[in-house]
Design an enzyme around this catalytic site. Structure first.
Site, PDB file in Angstrom:
ATOM      1  CE  LYS A  63      36.985  40.410  40.435  1.00 33.62           C
ATOM      2  NZ  LYS A  63      36.747  40.279  38.964  1.00 33.62           N
ATOM      3  CE1 TYR A 102      41.155  42.079  41.691  1.00 30.26           C
ATOM      4  CE2 TYR A 102      41.779  40.846  43.657  1.00 30.26           C
ATOM      5  CZ  TYR A 102      41.296  40.874  42.356  1.00 30.26           C
ATOM      6  OH  TYR A 102      40.960  39.689  41.736  1.00 30.26           O
ATOM      7  CG  ASP A 124      40.233  33.476  47.226  1.00 35.58           C
ATOM      8  OD1 ASP A 124      40.626  34.468  46.584  1.00 35.58           O
ATOM      9  OD2 ASP A 124      41.016  32.632  47.720  1.00 35.58           O
ATOM     10  CD  GLU A 125      42.800  38.507  46.469  1.00 38.86           C
ATOM     11  OE1 GLU A 125      42.970  39.662  46.897  1.00 38.86           O
ATOM     12  OE2 GLU A 125      43.591  37.933  45.714  1.00 38.86           O
TER      13      GLU A 125
HETATM   14  P1  NAD Z   1      44.998  39.746  34.305  1.00 39.22           P
HETATM   15  O1  NAD Z   1      45.384  41.012  34.988  1.00 39.22           O
HETATM   16  O2  NAD Z   1      46.066  38.802  33.849  1.00 39.22           O
HETATM   17  O3  NAD Z   1      44.110  40.072  33.023  1.00 39.22           O
HETATM   18  C1  NAD Z   1      43.114  41.047  33.017  1.00 39.22           C
HETATM   19  C2  NAD Z   1      42.735  41.335  31.559  1.00 39.22           C
HETATM   20  O4  NAD Z   1      41.683  42.309  31.549  1.00 39.22           O
HETATM   21  C3  NAD Z   1      43.884  41.924  30.723  1.00 39.22           C
HETATM   22  O5  NAD Z   1      43.986  41.276  29.476  1.00 39.22           O
HETATM   23  C4  NAD Z   1      43.490  43.382  30.559  1.00 39.22           C
HETATM   24  O6  NAD Z   1      43.980  43.969  29.339  1.00 39.22           O
HETATM   25  C5  NAD Z   1      41.977  43.287  30.566  1.00 39.22           C
HETATM   26  N1  NAD Z   1      41.341  44.550  30.969  1.00 39.22           N
HETATM   27  C6  NAD Z   1      41.652  45.332  32.039  1.00 39.22           C
HETATM   28  N2  NAD Z   1      40.850  46.406  32.072  1.00 39.22           N
HETATM   29  C7  NAD Z   1      39.992  46.282  31.023  1.00 39.22           C
HETATM   30  C8  NAD Z   1      38.918  47.077  30.539  1.00 39.22           C
HETATM   31  N3  NAD Z   1      38.553  48.215  31.155  1.00 39.22           N
HETATM   32  N4  NAD Z   1      38.258  46.667  29.438  1.00 39.22           N
HETATM   33  C9  NAD Z   1      38.634  45.523  28.787  1.00 39.22           C
HETATM   34  N5  NAD Z   1      39.637  44.749  29.206  1.00 39.22           N
HETATM   35  C10 NAD Z   1      40.313  45.119  30.305  1.00 39.22           C
HETATM   36  O7  NAD Z   1      43.993  39.036  35.299  1.00 39.22           O
HETATM   37  P2  NAD Z   1      43.723  37.484  35.603  1.00 39.22           P
HETATM   38  O8  NAD Z   1      44.632  37.042  36.681  1.00 39.22           O
HETATM   39  O9  NAD Z   1      43.657  36.750  34.337  1.00 39.22           O
HETATM   40  O10 NAD Z   1      42.258  37.579  36.266  1.00 39.22           O
HETATM   41  C11 NAD Z   1      41.090  37.480  35.443  1.00 39.22           C
HETATM   42  C12 NAD Z   1      39.861  37.574  36.315  1.00 39.22           C
HETATM   43  O11 NAD Z   1      39.870  36.521  37.286  1.00 39.22           O
HETATM   44  C13 NAD Z   1      39.759  38.880  37.105  1.00 39.22           C
HETATM   45  O12 NAD Z   1      38.409  39.276  37.116  1.00 39.22           O
HETATM   46  C14 NAD Z   1      40.216  38.497  38.501  1.00 39.22           C
HETATM   47  O13 NAD Z   1      39.635  39.323  39.476  1.00 39.22           O
HETATM   48  C15 NAD Z   1      39.693  37.063  38.593  1.00 39.22           C
HETATM   49  N6  NAD Z   1      40.423  36.180  39.515  1.00 39.22           N
HETATM   50  C16 NAD Z   1      41.780  36.064  39.413  1.00 39.22           C
HETATM   51  C17 NAD Z   1      42.448  35.197  40.267  1.00 39.22           C
HETATM   52  C18 NAD Z   1      43.944  35.017  40.155  1.00 39.22           C
HETATM   53  O14 NAD Z   1      44.537  34.347  41.004  1.00 39.22           O
HETATM   54  N7  NAD Z   1      44.605  35.544  39.146  1.00 39.22           N
HETATM   55  C19 NAD Z   1      41.738  34.463  41.242  1.00 39.22           C
HETATM   56  C20 NAD Z   1      40.345  34.609  41.308  1.00 39.22           C
HETATM   57  C21 NAD Z   1      39.701  35.471  40.437  1.00 39.22           C
HETATM   58  P1  TYD Z   2      49.637  37.956  44.802  1.00 42.17           P
HETATM   59  O1  TYD Z   2      50.178  37.112  43.679  1.00 42.17           O
HETATM   60  O2  TYD Z   2      49.761  39.436  44.683  1.00 42.17           O
HETATM   61  O3  TYD Z   2      48.111  37.506  45.015  1.00 42.17           O
HETATM   62  P2  TYD Z   2      47.062  37.987  46.164  1.00 42.17           P
HETATM   63  O4  TYD Z   2      47.678  38.965  47.058  1.00 42.17           O
HETATM   64  O5  TYD Z   2      45.991  38.598  45.335  1.00 42.17           O
HETATM   65  O6  TYD Z   2      46.674  36.736  46.851  1.00 42.17           O
HETATM   66  O7  TYD Z   2      50.344  37.533  46.165  1.00 42.17           O
HETATM   67  C1  TYD Z   2      50.246  36.225  46.684  1.00 42.17           C
HETATM   68  C2  TYD Z   2      50.904  36.211  48.047  1.00 42.17           C
HETATM   69  O8  TYD Z   2      52.301  36.510  47.891  1.00 42.17           O
HETATM   70  C3  TYD Z   2      50.362  37.286  48.977  1.00 42.17           C
HETATM   71  O9  TYD Z   2      50.345  36.784  50.320  1.00 42.17           O
HETATM   72  C4  TYD Z   2      51.382  38.406  48.875  1.00 42.17           C
HETATM   73  C5  TYD Z   2      52.676  37.660  48.635  1.00 42.17           C
HETATM   74  N1  TYD Z   2      53.682  38.408  47.851  1.00 42.17           N
HETATM   75  C6  TYD Z   2      54.976  38.579  48.365  1.00 42.17           C
HETATM   76  O10 TYD Z   2      55.328  38.108  49.462  1.00 42.17           O
HETATM   77  N2  TYD Z   2      55.871  39.303  47.619  1.00 42.17           N
HETATM   78  C7  TYD Z   2      55.543  39.853  46.425  1.00 42.17           C
HETATM   79  O11 TYD Z   2      56.405  40.517  45.789  1.00 42.17           O
HETATM   80  C8  TYD Z   2      54.217  39.652  45.905  1.00 42.17           C
HETATM   81  C9  TYD Z   2      53.805  40.249  44.585  1.00 42.17           C
HETATM   82  C10 TYD Z   2      53.326  38.911  46.667  1.00 42.17           C
END
Ligand code: NAD
Ligand code: TYD
Length: 342
Positions: free
Chosen positions: A160, A156, A133-134
């Protein structure tokens, strides 16, 4: 057997997706390509249901020779390469992208290109690009739908957005069967402790300050990771090729409210919550209209407060999982990011 390539499967969401898929699809054989960056964690892959249907390959999604080899080694019954590719692999932490964006552009953009190009050349039945969503940027009022303009505001989300549109371009230009998902903020077990919720939960357990950015009134729409995984699975079966789908939890909460609930649940004083210097370019609010996915028949199942409490309890019960991470190189990052020692 259906052959499925999952990238980034040692990370937070990817590892939950693999567990979910092995559980519900007895006919899936999963190849998990992950480079084990600082965020990749083999401990996330312990206790897999039916581990014989999971093959871990340590490698980089930007390595086109390796990616090509994975396709060549994949004798899918249909003769069309993988049945499905789900690309989770990415650099994912906004704060790190502000410190140094190089790896974000390489992995998130060039990596997606490498996979899409292999899919174009060697075939795939469905290519799911996990976007976020970002990519829409911040919204003060109302919600973004899939046709809202993209306005990423940090390195980031910009990388994306690049991958998101590149995936669409491969559909429009080359007929690669792409589906794009844009999900809101995930939470749950096994999330790297650099992220907001696990950082605050684990710091609170250790009586360390909870570094709240700015006034703490930033809003994210939270979804439990298992709801996200079922939505992806649903879209692999039901999504239309070339379409983008928002996935939302429908739980918009201010950061400060979450910080307070964490303190309450752990029996810690709210004085642990400390306002620190704000993130540059900090998006004020994320909000999605997920009506398109709802119209197909999917909605999230989990109650936010119950799932948050269960998540806090998971980190309390799995200290060795996160202590291993926080005890290592993470300390250096923390000092650089917060100007405080962990
Ligand atoms: P994460 O950082 O926990 O995991 C990322 C994984 O990708 C890791 O295991 C890392 O080793 C692997 N990786 C990184 N670079 C790589 C490369 N060059 N080749 C192979 N593997 C590689 O991330 P996450 O939170 O699990 O997010 C997964 C996906 O979901 C991402 O694409 C992220 O943008 C998307 N996403 C995350 C959120 C969230 O809230 N976490 C929300 C929406 C979308
Ligand atoms: P984050 O988990 O980094 O996700 P994103 O910024 O990708 O949504 O952060 C979630 C929210 O929390 C965001 O508004 C930033 C805030 N935040 C803090 O206030 N302190 C922190 O140390 C971190 C990592 C995030």
């Amino acid at each position: 057997m259906r052959r499925v390539l999952v990238t980034g499967g040692a990370g937070f969401i990817g590892s939950h997706f693999i567990k979910h898929a092995l559980r519900v699809h007895p006919d899936w054989y999963i190849v998990n390509l992950d480079k084990l960056s600082y965020a990749g964690n083999p401990d996330n892959l312990t206790g897999l249901p039916d581990p014989n249907r999971h093959k871990f390959v340590r490698g980089d999604i930007t390595d086109h020779k390796l990616v090509e080899k994975l396709w060549r080694d994949c004798p899918a019954g249909s003769g069309a390469g993988f049945d499905a590719v789900v690309n989770f692999a990415a650099e994912t932490h906004v704060d790190r992208s502000i410190l140094w964006a190089d790896d974000f552009i390489k992995t998130d953009v060039l990596g997606a290109f490498t996979l899409l190009e292999a899919a174009r050349q060697f075939g795939v039945n469905k290519f799911v690009q996990i976007s976020t969503d970002e990519v829409y940027g911040s919204i003060e009022r109302g919600s973004f739908s899939e046709d809202s303009p993209l306005n990423p505001r940090n390195p980031y989300s910009a990388s994306k957005a690049g991958a998101d549109r590149l995936a669409y371009a491969y559909f429009a230009t080359h007929n690669v069967p792409v589906i794009i998902t844009r999900c809101s903020n995930n939470f749950g077990p096994n999330q790297h402790p650099e992220k907001f919720m696990p950082l605050f939960i684990t710091n609170a357990m250790d009586d360390k300050p909870l570094p709240l950015y700015g006034d703490g009134r930033y809003v994210r729409d939270w979804i439990h990771v298992e709801d996200h995984c079922t939505a992806i699975d649903f879209l692999i079966a039901r999504g239309q090729l070339g379409e983008t789908y928002n996935i939302a939890g429908g739980n918009e909460v201010e950061n400060v409210a979450i910080a307070r609930r964490i303190c309450q649940r752990l029996g810690k004083p709210e004085s642990l919550i400390q306002s620190v210097k704000d993130r540059p370019g900090h998006d004020r609010r994320y909000s999605l209209n997920a009506g398109k996915l709802a119209a197909l028949g999917w909605k999230p199942q989990r109650d936010f407060n119950q799932s948050l409490d269960a998540t806090i309890d998971w980190y309390a019960a799995n200290k060795s999982w996160w202590r291993k991470i926080k005890g290592g190189k993470f300390k250096r990052y923390y000092a650089q990011q917060y100007g405080q020692r962990l």
